[in-house]
Design a protein around this motif. Structure first.
Motif, PDB file in Angstrom:
ATOM      1  N   MET A  32      34.179  14.430  18.274  1.00  0.00           N
ATOM      2  CA  MET A  32      33.304  14.525  19.570  1.00  0.00           C
ATOM      3  C   MET A  32      33.458  13.802  20.689  1.00  0.00           C
ATOM      4  O   MET A  32      34.344  12.680  20.619  1.00  0.00           O
ATOM      5  CB  MET A  32      31.758  13.999  18.951  1.00  0.00           C
ATOM      6  N   LEU A  33      33.221  14.306  21.902  1.00  0.00           N
ATOM      7  CA  LEU A  33      33.691  13.459  22.996  1.00  0.00           C
ATOM      8  C   LEU A  33      32.161  13.080  23.730  1.00  0.00           C
ATOM      9  O   LEU A  33      31.551  13.995  23.953  1.00  0.00           O
ATOM     10  CB  LEU A  33      34.452  14.328  24.095  1.00  0.00           C
ATOM     11  N   GLU A  34      32.151  12.082  24.165  1.00  0.00           N
ATOM     12  CA  GLU A  34      30.928  11.258  24.771  1.00  0.00           C
ATOM     13  C   GLU A  34      31.239  10.746  25.973  1.00  0.00           C
ATOM     14  O   GLU A  34      31.890   9.390  25.892  1.00  0.00           O
ATOM     15  CB  GLU A  34      29.981  10.547  24.009  1.00  0.00           C
ATOM     16  N   GLU A  35      30.811  10.936  27.238  1.00  0.00           N
ATOM     17  CA  GLU A  35      30.855  10.392  28.328  1.00  0.00           C
ATOM     18  C   GLU A  35      30.370   9.016  28.396  1.00  0.00           C
ATOM     19  O   GLU A  35      28.965   8.886  28.204  1.00  0.00           O
ATOM     20  CB  GLU A  35      30.646  11.117  29.866  1.00  0.00           C
ATOM     21  N   ARG A  36      31.297   7.742  28.655  1.00  0.00           N
ATOM     22  CA  ARG A  36      30.556   6.363  28.738  1.00  0.00           C
ATOM     23  C   ARG A  36      29.591   6.477  29.936  1.00  0.00           C
ATOM     24  O   ARG A  36      29.629   7.134  30.997  1.00  0.00           O
ATOM     25  CB  ARG A  36      31.878   5.460  29.215  1.00  0.00           C
ATOM     26  N   GLY A  37      28.533   5.929  29.745  1.00  0.00           N
ATOM     27  CA  GLY A  37      27.266   5.648  30.720  1.00  0.00           C
ATOM     28  C   GLY A  37      26.449   6.906  30.779  1.00  0.00           C
ATOM     29  O   GLY A  37      25.396   6.690  31.621  1.00  0.00           O
ATOM     30  N   VAL A  38      26.342   7.838  30.055  1.00  0.00           N
ATOM     31  CA  VAL A  38      25.793   9.056  30.168  1.00  0.00           C
ATOM     32  C   VAL A  38      25.079   9.145  28.683  1.00  0.00           C
ATOM     33  O   VAL A  38      25.979   9.234  27.956  1.00  0.00           O
ATOM     34  CB  VAL A  38      26.478  10.474  30.344  1.00  0.00           C
ATOM     35  N   GLY A  39      23.771   9.401  28.361  1.00  0.00           N
ATOM     36  CA  GLY A  39      23.265   9.403  27.239  1.00  0.00           C
ATOM     37  C   GLY A  39      23.339   8.157  26.506  1.00  0.00           C
ATOM     38  O   GLY A  39      23.254   6.963  27.090  1.00  0.00           O
ATOM     39  N   ARG A  40      23.325   8.139  25.242  1.00  0.00           N
ATOM     40  CA  ARG A  40      23.444   6.884  24.356  1.00  0.00           C
ATOM     41  C   ARG A  40      24.675   6.580  23.864  1.00  0.00           C
ATOM     42  O   ARG A  40      25.411   7.246  22.938  1.00  0.00           O
ATOM     43  CB  ARG A  40      22.347   7.155  23.188  1.00  0.00           C
ATOM     44  N   ASN A  41      25.276   5.522  24.405  1.00  0.00           N
ATOM     45  CA  ASN A  41      26.324   5.084  23.779  1.00  0.00           C
ATOM     46  C   ASN A  41      26.418   3.791  22.904  1.00  0.00           C
ATOM     47  O   ASN A  41      25.572   2.910  23.245  1.00  0.00           O
ATOM     48  CB  ASN A  41      27.414   4.501  24.876  1.00  0.00           C
ATOM     49  N   TRP A  42      27.212   3.580  21.825  1.00  0.00           N
ATOM     50  CA  TRP A  42      27.035   2.635  20.899  1.00  0.00           C
ATOM     51  C   TRP A  42      28.331   1.853  21.234  1.00  0.00           C
ATOM     52  O   TRP A  42      29.436   2.065  20.725  1.00  0.00           O
ATOM     53  CB  TRP A  42      26.865   3.181  19.556  1.00  0.00           C
ATOM     54  N   LEU A  43      27.940   0.510  21.616  1.00  0.00           N
ATOM     55  CA  LEU A  43      29.121  -0.091  22.047  1.00  0.00           C
ATOM     56  C   LEU A  43      29.017  -1.463  21.306  1.00  0.00           C
ATOM     57  O   LEU A  43      27.957  -1.991  21.242  1.00  0.00           O
ATOM     58  CB  LEU A  43      29.220  -0.631  23.565  1.00  0.00           C
ATOM     59  N   THR A  44      30.000  -2.009  20.542  1.00  0.00           N
ATOM     60  CA  THR A  44      29.927  -3.235  19.754  1.00  0.00           C
ATOM     61  C   THR A  44      30.761  -4.143  20.234  1.00  0.00           C
ATOM     62  O   THR A  44      30.493  -5.333  20.073  1.00  0.00           O
ATOM     63  CB  THR A  44      30.462  -3.009  18.382  1.00  0.00           C
ATOM     64  N   GLY A  45      31.222  -4.029  21.595  1.00  0.00           N
ATOM     65  CA  GLY A  45      31.919  -4.997  22.547  1.00  0.00           C
ATOM     66  C   GLY A  45      32.307  -4.449  23.631  1.00  0.00           C
ATOM     67  O   GLY A  45      31.868  -3.526  24.022  1.00  0.00           O
ATOM     68  N   ASP A  46      33.057  -5.166  24.536  1.00  0.00           N
ATOM     69  CA  ASP A  46      33.565  -4.757  25.655  1.00  0.00           C
ATOM     70  C   ASP A  46      34.465  -3.635  25.464  1.00  0.00           C
ATOM     71  O   ASP A  46      35.487  -3.473  24.642  1.00  0.00           O
ATOM     72  CB  ASP A  46      34.356  -5.888  26.519  1.00  0.00           C
ATOM     73  N   LEU A  47      34.528  -2.402  26.307  1.00  0.00           N
ATOM     74  CA  LEU A  47      35.288  -1.463  26.225  1.00  0.00           C
ATOM     75  C   LEU A  47      36.398  -1.592  27.536  1.00  0.00           C
ATOM     76  O   LEU A  47      36.021  -1.420  28.572  1.00  0.00           O
ATOM     77  CB  LEU A  47      34.509  -0.254  26.320  1.00  0.00           C
ATOM     78  N   GLN A  48      37.591  -1.624  27.182  1.00  0.00           N
ATOM     79  CA  GLN A  48      38.601  -1.790  27.901  1.00  0.00           C
ATOM     80  C   GLN A  48      39.559  -0.791  27.783  1.00  0.00           C
ATOM     81  O   GLN A  48      39.960  -0.406  26.931  1.00  0.00           O
ATOM     82  CB  GLN A  48      39.475  -3.058  27.834  1.00  0.00           C
ATOM     83  N   VAL A  49      40.335  -0.427  28.675  1.00  0.00           N
ATOM     84  CA  VAL A  49      41.263   0.793  28.517  1.00  0.00           C
ATOM     85  C   VAL A  49      42.747  -0.008  28.096  1.00  0.00           C
ATOM     86  O   VAL A  49      43.130  -1.030  28.936  1.00  0.00           O
ATOM     87  CB  VAL A  49      41.633   1.364  30.115  1.00  0.00           C
ATOM     88  N   PRO A  50      43.565   0.618  27.370  1.00  0.00           N
ATOM     89  CA  PRO A  50      43.478   1.751  26.744  1.00  0.00           C
ATOM     90  C   PRO A  50      42.460   1.678  25.431  1.00  0.00           C
ATOM     91  O   PRO A  50      42.260   0.548  25.091  1.00  0.00           O
ATOM     92  CB  PRO A  50      44.658   2.388  26.397  1.00  0.00           C
ATOM     93  N   PHE A  51      41.282   2.670  25.580  1.00  0.00           N
ATOM     94  CA  PHE A  51      40.330   2.759  24.414  1.00  0.00           C
ATOM     95  C   PHE A  51      41.192   3.038  23.112  1.00  0.00           C
ATOM     96  O   PHE A  51      42.283   3.851  23.045  1.00  0.00           O
ATOM     97  CB  PHE A  51      39.431   3.914  24.689  1.00  0.00           C
ATOM     98  N   GLY A  52      40.531   2.591  21.979  1.00  0.00           N
ATOM     99  CA  GLY A  52      40.958   3.150  20.711  1.00  0.00           C
ATOM    100  C   GLY A  52      42.373   2.347  20.238  1.00  0.00           C
ATOM    101  O   GLY A  52      43.230   2.753  19.679  1.00  0.00           O
ATOM    102  N   ARG A  53      42.534   1.049  20.758  1.00  0.00           N
ATOM    103  CA  ARG A  53      43.542   0.362  20.487  1.00  0.00           C
ATOM    104  C   ARG A  53      43.765   0.190  18.959  1.00  0.00           C
ATOM    105  O   ARG A  53      42.746  -0.226  18.238  1.00  0.00           O
ATOM    106  CB  ARG A  53      43.675  -1.083  21.012  1.00  0.00           C
ATOM    107  N   GLY A  54      44.982   0.515  18.607  1.00  0.00           N
ATOM    108  CA  GLY A  54      45.236   0.279  16.935  1.00  0.00           C
ATOM    109  C   GLY A  54      44.960   1.317  16.202  1.00  0.00           C
ATOM    110  O   GLY A  54      45.020   1.491  14.905  1.00  0.00           O
ATOM    111  N   ILE A  55      44.617   2.648  16.751  1.00  0.00           N
ATOM    112  CA  ILE A  55      44.317   3.716  16.134  1.00  0.00           C
ATOM    113  C   ILE A  55      45.046   5.088  16.647  1.00  0.00           C
ATOM    114  O   ILE A  55      45.303   5.030  17.866  1.00  0.00           O
ATOM    115  CB  ILE A  55      42.781   4.030  15.977  1.00  0.00           C
ATOM    116  N   ASN A  56      45.597   6.018  15.739  1.00  0.00           N
ATOM    117  CA  ASN A  56      45.983   7.175  16.297  1.00  0.00           C
ATOM    118  C   ASN A  56      45.481   8.104  15.439  1.00  0.00           C
ATOM    119  O   ASN A  56      45.210   8.062  14.434  1.00  0.00           O
ATOM    120  CB  ASN A  56      47.607   7.335  16.540  1.00  0.00           C
ATOM    121  N   PHE A  57      45.163   9.479  16.092  1.00  0.00           N
ATOM    122  CA  PHE A  57      44.573  10.527  15.430  1.00  0.00           C
ATOM    123  C   PHE A  57      45.549  11.571  15.037  1.00  0.00           C
ATOM    124  O   PHE A  57      46.227  12.333  16.171  1.00  0.00           O
ATOM    125  CB  PHE A  57      43.665  11.272  16.067  1.00  0.00           C
TER     126      PHE A  57
END
Length: 149
Positions: free
Chosen positions: A58-83
């Motif tokens: 699922m892809l959800e655009e930041r700032g549109v709709g309801r975003n669940w942020l648990t902290g500051d979001l900084q690029v690159p997103f998803g640090r520490g994970i690869n799919f």
């Protein structure tokens, strides 16, 4: 491109939802270059559900709709994970990425992983970062081998 009717989508038990900075750009990457299809979308919410074989995101655009942020979001997103996404062939994706001059994070390689005391499975794989820095590892099977000794 739109995929199967929603009623025909067998959802897996785990479907990651990636917060993205620009849904249009992300869809160009995931669908245009990497072969995913849009199963359905909600444009007013900046949302798209995409699939490639058994891989669902699922892809959800930041700032549109309801975003669940648990902290500051900084690029690159998803640090520490690869799919890791299993595909039938790497070449079509690699060709599309190269035609678009999209940089690879890790060039294609064959890597063997131990799965039992005397057995390894091999994968041919490469890594690429999506527009927001999420790492994606496309892989295909290179077979199984027994370890001697």
């Amino acid at each position: 491109m739109i995929g199967l009717p929603v009623s025909e989508i067998a959802e897996p038990s785990l479907v990651p939802e990636l917060l993205v900075s620009d849904l249009r750009r992300s869809l160009e990457f995931w669908c245009g270059l990497c072969g995913f299809t849009i199963a359905y979308r909600r444009p007013a919410e900046g949302f798209a559900y995409i699939t490639l074989g058994g891989a669902h995101l699922m892809l959800e655009e930041r700032g549109v709709g309801r975003n669940w942020l648990t902290g500051d979001l900084q690029v690159p997103f998803g640090r520490g994970i690869n799919f890791q996404i299993g595909v039938a062939a790497l070449e079509p994706i690699l060709a599309a990425l190269r035609d678009d001059s999209w940089p690879l994070y890790l060039e294609p390689e064959v890597k063997w992983y131990r799965v039992a005391e005397a057995t390894e499975v091999g994968v041919r794989q490469f890594l690429v970062a999506d527009p927001d820095g999420y790492l994606v590892r496309f892989q295909t099977s290179a077979g199984t081998r027994r370890l001697d000794g």
